[in-house]
Design a protein around this motif. Structure first.
Motif, PDB file in Angstrom:
ATOM      1  N   TYR A   1     -34.667  48.680  14.471  1.00 25.29           N
ATOM      2  CA  TYR A   1     -34.562  47.981  15.750  1.00 25.29           C
ATOM      3  C   TYR A   1     -35.763  46.873  15.770  1.00 25.29           C
ATOM      4  CZ  TYR A   1     -35.055  46.875  20.774  1.00 25.29           C
ATOM      5  OH  TYR A   1     -34.819  46.333  22.065  1.00 25.29           O
TER       6      TYR A   1
ATOM      7  N   CYS B   1     -33.016  42.281  12.078  1.00 26.12           N
ATOM      8  CA  CYS B   1     -33.432  43.426  11.516  1.00 26.12           C
ATOM      9  C   CYS B   1     -33.710  43.890  10.129  1.00 26.12           C
ATOM     10  CB  CYS B   1     -32.627  44.501  11.995  1.00 26.12           C
ATOM     11  SG  CYS B   1     -32.304  44.737  13.875  1.00 26.12           S
TER      12      CYS B   1
ATOM     13  N   ASN C   1     -28.316  51.891  10.787  1.00 24.77           N
ATOM     14  CA  ASN C   1     -28.276  51.581  12.127  1.00 24.77           C
ATOM     15  C   ASN C   1     -28.952  50.460  12.223  1.00 24.77           C
ATOM     16  OD1 ASN C   1     -26.274  53.355  13.416  1.00 24.77           O
ATOM     17  ND2 ASN C   1     -27.671  55.031  13.360  1.00 24.77           N
TER      18      ASN C   1
ATOM     19  N   GLU D   1     -30.013  47.568  15.115  1.00 24.85           N
ATOM     20  CA  GLU D   1     -29.878  46.855  16.236  1.00 24.85           C
ATOM     21  C   GLU D   1     -30.957  45.984  16.825  1.00 24.85           C
ATOM     22  OE1 GLU D   1     -30.382  48.122  21.130  1.00 24.85           O
ATOM     23  OE2 GLU D   1     -30.183  49.879  19.602  1.00 24.85           O
TER      24      GLU D   1
ATOM     25  N   GLY E   1     -28.246  40.557  13.155  1.00 19.76           N
ATOM     26  CA  GLY E   1     -28.431  42.161  12.692  1.00 19.76           C
ATOM     27  C   GLY E   1     -29.165  42.015  11.105  1.00 19.76           C
TER      28      GLY E   1
ATOM     29  N   TYR F   1     -23.696  48.121  13.634  1.00 22.55           N
ATOM     30  CA  TYR F   1     -24.601  46.726  13.831  1.00 22.55           C
ATOM     31  C   TYR F   1     -24.297  46.773  15.559  1.00 22.55           C
ATOM     32  CZ  TYR F   1     -24.357  45.017   9.400  1.00 22.55           C
ATOM     33  OH  TYR F   1     -24.279  44.667   8.018  1.00 22.55           O
ATOM     34  N   TYR F   2     -25.411  46.547  16.117  1.00 21.53           N
ATOM     35  CA  TYR F   2     -25.602  46.270  17.850  1.00 21.53           C
ATOM     36  C   TYR F   2     -26.610  45.372  18.060  1.00 21.53           C
ATOM     37  CZ  TYR F   2     -25.194  47.616  22.538  1.00 21.53           C
ATOM     38  OH  TYR F   2     -25.038  47.772  23.896  1.00 21.53           O
ATOM     39  N   SER F   3     -25.891  44.013  18.514  1.00 18.10           N
ATOM     40  CA  SER F   3     -26.480  42.940  18.896  1.00 18.10           C
ATOM     41  C   SER F   3     -25.714  41.939  20.075  1.00 18.10           C
ATOM     42  CB  SER F   3     -26.807  41.943  17.724  1.00 18.10           C
ATOM     43  OG  SER F   3     -27.570  40.864  18.205  1.00 18.10           O
TER      44      SER F   3
ATOM     45  N   ASP G   1     -23.170  50.895  19.938  1.00 23.76           N
ATOM     46  CA  ASP G   1     -24.669  51.063  20.475  1.00 23.76           C
ATOM     47  C   ASP G   1     -25.404  52.560  19.993  1.00 23.76           C
ATOM     48  OD1 ASP G   1     -27.038  51.735  21.752  1.00 23.76           O
ATOM     49  OD2 ASP G   1     -26.151  51.299  23.728  1.00 23.76           O
TER      50      ASP G   1
END
Length: 205
Positions: A26, A38, A55, A57, A64, A81-83, A114
Motif C-alpha cells: 500500500y 506500489c 495485493n 493498493e 498499481g 489490484y485496487y486503485s 478491495d
C-alpha cells in the motif's frame, strides 16, 4: 507506506531470477512529477522473471504497477489490484483493469478487488474472496505469520486466508457487507471454482 513507491527496483544490469511475490503493498504518496506506484520498475535493463501473488493498493489513486519500458520477460500474473486512478503504466496509462489486461497481455488470472486491509494490523487481508486465488511459488511455503500456505491454491498476498476465518453472509459474494447487484461479478468470477475446504462445517450462519 507513505513513500511514493511501495517497492522500487532500479538497476543497470540484466538480472535473472528476480521476483516480487506474496506481498501486501500500500502507498499513498507521489513524487514531484506526480508519479506514485506500489511497484515501480526502471526496467531498461531489468526484464523480470515474476511478479505474482501480490495485493497492490494505491490509496492516492496512482498506478498499481509502473514500468518505464515494455521490455518484459517472465510472469506478471495472479496479482490483485485496487486503485481509484490507474492499474498500471506500461508505456501507456491504464485506468480500466480489463483494458490493462488486454493492452499488456498480462494478468490473465489477475483480480480487481478491495483487499480490505486492516491498517491497525500490518495490512492484514480482510477480503475472503482472495483465498485460493494465487498460484504456488516454490520458495514461499509459509505466510508472513508463519502459517502454512495452501500448496495448490494459496491466497493472494502476504497472509494465507484460512477457511475457518472466512465468514459467508447470504448474497454478499463480494464481501462488502451488502447483498446487491454488485455481487453478481464475484459470483461470475468464482463460478465453477472451488475454494479452501471448510473446517468443522455447520449450517449455522
Amino acid at each position: 507506506i507513505t513513500h511514493k513507491y511501495g517497492i522500487s527496483v532500479v538497476a543497470y544490469y540484466d538480472y535473472e531470477n528476480l521476483a516480487i511475490s506474496d506481498n501486501n503493498i500500500y502507498t499513498d504518496s507521489v513524487d514531484e512529477s506526480g508519479i506514485g506506484a506500489c511497484i515501480y520498475v526502471n526496467n531498461t535493463y531489468v526484464p523480470f522473471n515474476s511478479i505474482i501473488n501480490n495485493n497492490i493498493e494505491n490509496g492516492r489513486g496512482r498506478a498499481g504497477i509502473y514500468f518505464t519500458s515494455t521490455k518484459l520477460r517472465g510472469t506478471i500474473d495472479y496479482n490483485n489490484y485496487y486503485s481509484a486512478d490507474s492499474f498500471g503504466y506500461f508505456a501507456a496509462k491504464y485506468t480500466n483493469f480489463k483494458a490493462f489486461q488486454i493492452g499488456t497481455g498480462l494478468e490473465k488470472h489477475g483480480l480487481n478487488f478491495d483487499p480490505k486491509y486492516d491498517f491497525n494490523n500490518n495490512l492484514k487481508t480482510g477480503n475472503a474472496i482472495l483465498a485460493g486465488k494465487g498460484t504456488p511459488f516454490a520458495s514461499v511455503k509459509y505466510d508472513i505469520d508463519g502459517n502454512l500456505r495452501n500448496l495448490s491454491k494459496p491466497s493472494i498476498g502476504a497472509y494465507e486466508i484460512s477457511s475457518d476465518s472466512i465468514k459467508v453472509w447470504p448474497g454478499d459474494a463480494n464481501n462488502n457487507g451488502k447483498a446487491d447487484i454488485n455481487d453478481l461479478l464475484s459470483i461470475g468470477v468464482g463460478y465453477n471454482n472451488t475454494g479452501p475446504k471448510r473446517i468443522n462445517p455447520t449450517t449455522t450462519w
